[in-house]
Design an enzyme around this catalytic site. Structure first.
Site, PDB file in Angstrom:
ATOM      1  N   TRP A 324       0.837  -1.210   0.000  1.00  0.00           N
ATOM      2  CA  TRP A 324       0.000   0.000   0.000  1.00  0.00           C
ATOM      3  C   TRP A 324       0.872   1.261   0.000  1.00  0.00           C
ATOM      4  O   TRP A 324       0.507   2.281  -0.572  1.00  0.00           O
ATOM      5  CB  TRP A 324      -0.908  -0.001   1.239  1.00  0.00           C
ATOM      6  CG  TRP A 324      -1.778   1.214   1.331  1.00  0.00           C
ATOM      7  CD1 TRP A 324      -2.967   1.425   0.707  1.00  0.00           C
ATOM      8  CD2 TRP A 324      -1.517   2.393   2.099  1.00  0.00           C
ATOM      9  NE1 TRP A 324      -3.467   2.660   1.033  1.00  0.00           N
ATOM     10  CE2 TRP A 324      -2.595   3.276   1.888  1.00  0.00           C
ATOM     11  CE3 TRP A 324      -0.489   2.791   2.942  1.00  0.00           C
ATOM     12  CZ2 TRP A 324      -2.662   4.526   2.489  1.00  0.00           C
ATOM     13  CZ3 TRP A 324      -0.561   4.036   3.539  1.00  0.00           C
ATOM     14  CH2 TRP A 324      -1.634   4.884   3.312  1.00  0.00           C
ATOM     15  N   HIS A 325       2.059   1.161   0.641  1.00  0.00           N
ATOM     16  CA  HIS A 325       2.921   2.342   0.713  1.00  0.00           C
ATOM     17  C   HIS A 325       3.513   2.716  -0.646  1.00  0.00           C
ATOM     18  O   HIS A 325       3.931   3.856  -0.845  1.00  0.00           O
ATOM     19  CB  HIS A 325       4.055   2.121   1.718  1.00  0.00           C
ATOM     20  CG  HIS A 325       3.616   2.324   3.128  1.00  0.00           C
ATOM     21  ND1 HIS A 325       2.917   1.375   3.826  1.00  0.00           N
ATOM     22  CD2 HIS A 325       3.739   3.382   3.977  1.00  0.00           C
ATOM     23  CE1 HIS A 325       2.644   1.833   5.038  1.00  0.00           C
ATOM     24  NE2 HIS A 325       3.122   3.046   5.150  1.00  0.00           N
ATOM     25  N   GLY A 326       3.611   1.755  -1.538  1.00  0.00           N
ATOM     26  CA  GLY A 326       4.152   2.080  -2.857  1.00  0.00           C
ATOM     27  C   GLY A 326       4.260   0.820  -3.702  1.00  0.00           C
ATOM     28  O   GLY A 326       4.390  -0.285  -3.178  1.00  0.00           O
TER      29      GLY A 326
END
Lengths: 488, 316
Positions: A324-326
């Site tokens: 989700w962060h990247g």
């Protein structure tokens, strides 16, 4: 538009606050106050790319309609149908997020040509917010909100870009009642104070540590070997940079919301003071942790299906959290490491009968978190390994000649070099300067309580210490250029 | 909250104006500037003042040019990045009618923005040590000088103060690398050997004509040329030294020439545009090695003599 930009501080925020006050004071406040806030938030979003406002508006409209449908079905007793609509709604949101955020990543992973999709700003945040809304629509079918408060909740500029991820049932009612509540001067003052403290965290602290981290990680990305001191300075600096950056942004968001009479939940609670990884995740990006727990970990079964399944659930949750962060494998590695830490902690508490001293727990937790930041920040697997080798001292320990001359005992452990090439601006004094800054930063994060626990007096002292530096950073730092003739 | 913000500004001003200092990095700059000003003030008129960034002292030698022109000379340049308005404010009171000011300014001096100048190293020097000069400059400079310090600057101050207390000093501040005329000395061809690899790999950047014409530095130089010329001072613009394989674009040179000629000064350039083989440099395109510095100074002396007397003079 960033909260820490001149245009936001000098133009957008004052205009927005003044407009809110004018509409709020008018007889038509119930009609116009929230629409004004929505339009202002869309302007804030459009500052980045105007055409993507349509995506945001479309997403808000479609999710609201879906939520109403789910609520209607659930209220009428058609829970199965409500579940289907909910599943379809979540799938549609995730598909949209997947296309924009992960299409290029997936294509590269399987060896296809990436479609070159531009990632819309904040799509991860407004997607998660709306998934929460859909889920709550089924769970609590009695509650009902109009489109305007809902749109204000999703688009509200303080949390639109980077959270906190807030529960719709806690926040939408605040928007619904906001136009009829009295404007609170104390809320404006405390919100502004919190905003200024967050601004200082971002501009004064995070931006001080960013160059120190960048030099080391950029060198690792270019294939350079880092010595022990260079690697640790970069990692310690990055850990501070990301904390002050993100927690500063959260403080600014909470402070901004407070100015408009909206109360957001706390998002950071001195995470580097945690004594276990589980505690770290109760203190770091708290609203995301809660989302992952409630919408991934528990639906997967949580700890209800035995230890082995719990470990799988933990790993899956953290891997998804990482992704989700990247859209990159480095973020997956970061999430995987944290998943492994959580599993290890569960195994330890289940099978080992003695407790480590609290200080040792804190130190071990911090070390684990620092190691995990390496793949999070590094450009790739090779750069991560180079950085970890440096941290382990496998590529040597070097110190500037000046220090070795001053403390000859250092020759036993360190090789003297003219300067450390991958530390700061590669001057001799760059090392003690970095050390002084790191000492200040780590003293703040390890010794001070979180901002939300500060008394008014402590906040005033904090502002006294930081405001001038914030003003300097906001208006003058962008024009400062390195002076080439400094010798040390 | 307002009181806390005001207290913060006052505390910041007191901290950087009276308590913290940079006894290593900024001290040598201050010592150099003050020493050159003192030398310049002691010279009779008409005198020659060479003013630029480090191109001045590294690539020009007053000890050569002065005797060839039969003029007392001071090499007043220190480093690119020191605000030109600050330098002009310090030097203007020392200039008399018939003095000659030669400006072989680096290209980036013209293009440097006013915003960058406001927070340059001279801003920190003025705020801590030279409020008199600061008071003569526009109010935007006062604000820039007040806000020229960030958190790393505070850390640097603490570290430098500790280092200076431990006996560490910058050789440049002791004057060991500068002669009485203000010329940099001792940067010999032999010593330059150590930098040969770096010099070979360097890719010099040139400013565009537009960047020069619109630059904040260009406006400051133009004003100085205008005012000095009005008081009978002869201002001659020139070119900085650089690699022969990377001459500045003709349009850039024309833009530089225009700044002087449009404001009452003159412009003089050698036929080689002050370009030399890389082997003639010390550690950057602005810094000739000592042997080449002397040769270049002879050529510049001949060029200036021709401009001043109208008679061609042999460089030898």
């Amino acid at each position: 538009m960033l909260f820490s930009s001149q245009v936001f501080v000098l133009a957008f925020l004052p205009v927005c606050l003044a407009g809110w006050r004018v509409f709020h004071s008018s007889r038509l406040r119930r009609l116009w106050a929230l629409p004004f806030l929505i339009v202002a938030s869309l302007v804030f979003y459009a500052w980045w790319r105007t055409e993507l406002v349509l995506l945001l508006v479309g997403s808000v409209g479609a999710n609201y309609a879906l939520g109403q449908r789910i609520r209607h079905l659930a209220r009428g007793g058609s829970d199965t149908a409500a579940r289907r609509w909910l599943a379809a709604g979540i799938a549609a949101n995730l598909l949209l997020l997947g296309w924009f955020k992960y299409a290029d990543f997936a294509a590269r992973t399987v060896g296809l040509t990436p479609p070159g999709v531009a990632l819309p700003l904040a799509i991860s945040f407004f997607t998660f917010q709306q998934i929460m809304f859909l889920a709550e629509s089924r769970r609590d079918a009695r509650g009902n909100f109009g489109l305007v408060p809902y749109a204000a909740f999703v688009t509200f500029f303080p949390h639109l870009i980077a959270g906190p991820i807030v529960r719709p049932s806690e926040i939408i009612p605040q928007f619904a009642s906001a136009p009829s509540r009295r404007l609170d001067a104390e809320a404006l003052s405390s919100g502004l104070t919190l905003f200024l403290i967050g601004l200082a965290k971002k501009l004064v602290l995070a931006d001080t540590f960013a160059p120190l981290a960048n030099v080391g990680f950029d060198a690792a990305a270019q294939g350079a070997s880092l010595t022990f001191v260079e690697a640790w300075v970069a990692v310690l600096a990055f850990a501070l940079q990301i904390y002050f950056d993100f927690s500063g942004y959260s403080d600014m968001a909470i402070g901004l919301a407070r100015m408009f009479g909206i109360r957001f939940p706390v998002n950071f609670n001195a995470p580097y003071q945690a004594a276990s990884i589980a505690e770290f995740w109760h203190r770091w990006h708290i609203t995301l942790s809660a989302f992952l727990r409630d919408y991934v970990y528990i639906p997967l079964g949580g700890n209800r299906r035995g230890p082995a399944r719990q470990h799988v659930n933990l790993m899956a949750t953290m891997l998804l959290g990482g992704l989700w962060h990247g859209a990159a494998w480095t973020f997956v590695a970061w999430g995987g490491l944290h998943g492994a830490y959580l599993v290890a902690q569960r195994l330890w508490s289940r099978h080992v009968r003695f407790a480590l001293p609290h200080a040792a727990c804190r130190a071990m937790t911090l070390l684990a978190v620092l190691i995990a930041w390496v793949p999070f920040r590094a450009a790739g697997a090779d750069a991560s390994l180079r950085m970890l080798r440096g941290m382990a001292g496998l590529d040597g320990i070097a110190l500037p000649q000046l220090f070795v001359d001053a403390f000859p005992l250092l020759t036993r452990v360190a090789t003297p070099v003219p300067v450390l090439l991958h530390l700061g601006d590669a001057r001799t004094l760059a090392l003690p300067e970095a050390a002084a800054c790191l000492l200040l930063g780590w003293a703040i994060v390890l010794l001070l309580p979180p901002v939300q626990d500060w008394s008014e007096r402590v906040r005033a002292w904090s502002l006294s210490g930081s405001f001038a530096f914030s003003a300097q950073a906001l208006f003058f730092a962008p024009h400062m250029t390195p002076f080439l003739y400094f010798r040390f | 909250m307002v009181l806390a913000c005001i207290a913060s500004l006052i505390g910041y001003g007191v901290l950087f104006g009276f308590v913290l200092d940079r006894p290593l990095d900024l001290a040598w700059l201050r010592v150099q500037i003050e020493a050159k000003l003192a030398h310049g003030a002691a010279l009779p008129s008409p005198k020659l003042v060479i003013l630029a960034g480090s191109n001045g002292p590294y690539s020009h030698r007053c000890a050569v040019i002065g005797p060839l022109l039969h003029m007392p000379c001071v090499n007043a340049g220190v480093a690119v990045g020191v605000g030109l308005d600050y330098l002009f404010a310090r030097w203007t009171p020392l200039l008399r009618a018939r003095d000659v000011v030669y400006l072989p300014m680096e290209e980036q001096q013209y293009a440097r923005s006013a915003d960058a100048t406001e927070v340059g190293p001279d801003a920190a020097i003025m705020f801590r040590h030279d409020w008199r000069t600061l008071a003569k400059l526009p109010t935007t400079r006062w604000l820039g000088a007040f806000f020229a310090f960030d958190l790393p600057a505070a850390a640097t101050s603490v570290v430098e103060t500790a280092a200076a207390s431990a006996g560490i000093a910058d050789a440049r501040a002791t004057g060991a690398e500068t002669n009485a005329w203000g010329d940099h000395v001792g940067h010999t061809r032999d010593k330059a050997e150590a930098n040969a690899g770096v010099l070979a790999a360097m890719l010099p950047m040139h400013e565009t004509a537009d960047a020069v014409a619109r630059g904040g530095g260009a406006a400051v130089i133009a004003r100085f040329v205008r005012e000095a010329s009005a008081h009978g001072v002869r201002v001659i613009g020139g070119l900085p030294t650089g690699f022969a394989d990377s001459p500045p674009p003709p349009a850039t040179i024309a833009a530089i020439r225009e700044i002087y000629e449009a404001n009452g000064g003159t412009f003089a350039a050698l036929s080689n545009l002050s370009r030399y083989p890389r082997a003639d440099f010390y550690d950057s395109p602005d810094h000739l090695n000592e042997e080449a510095q002397i040769a270049h100074s002879r050529a510049i002396a001949a060029l200036l003599a021709e401009r001043l007397t109208g008679v061609a003079v042999s460089a030898r």
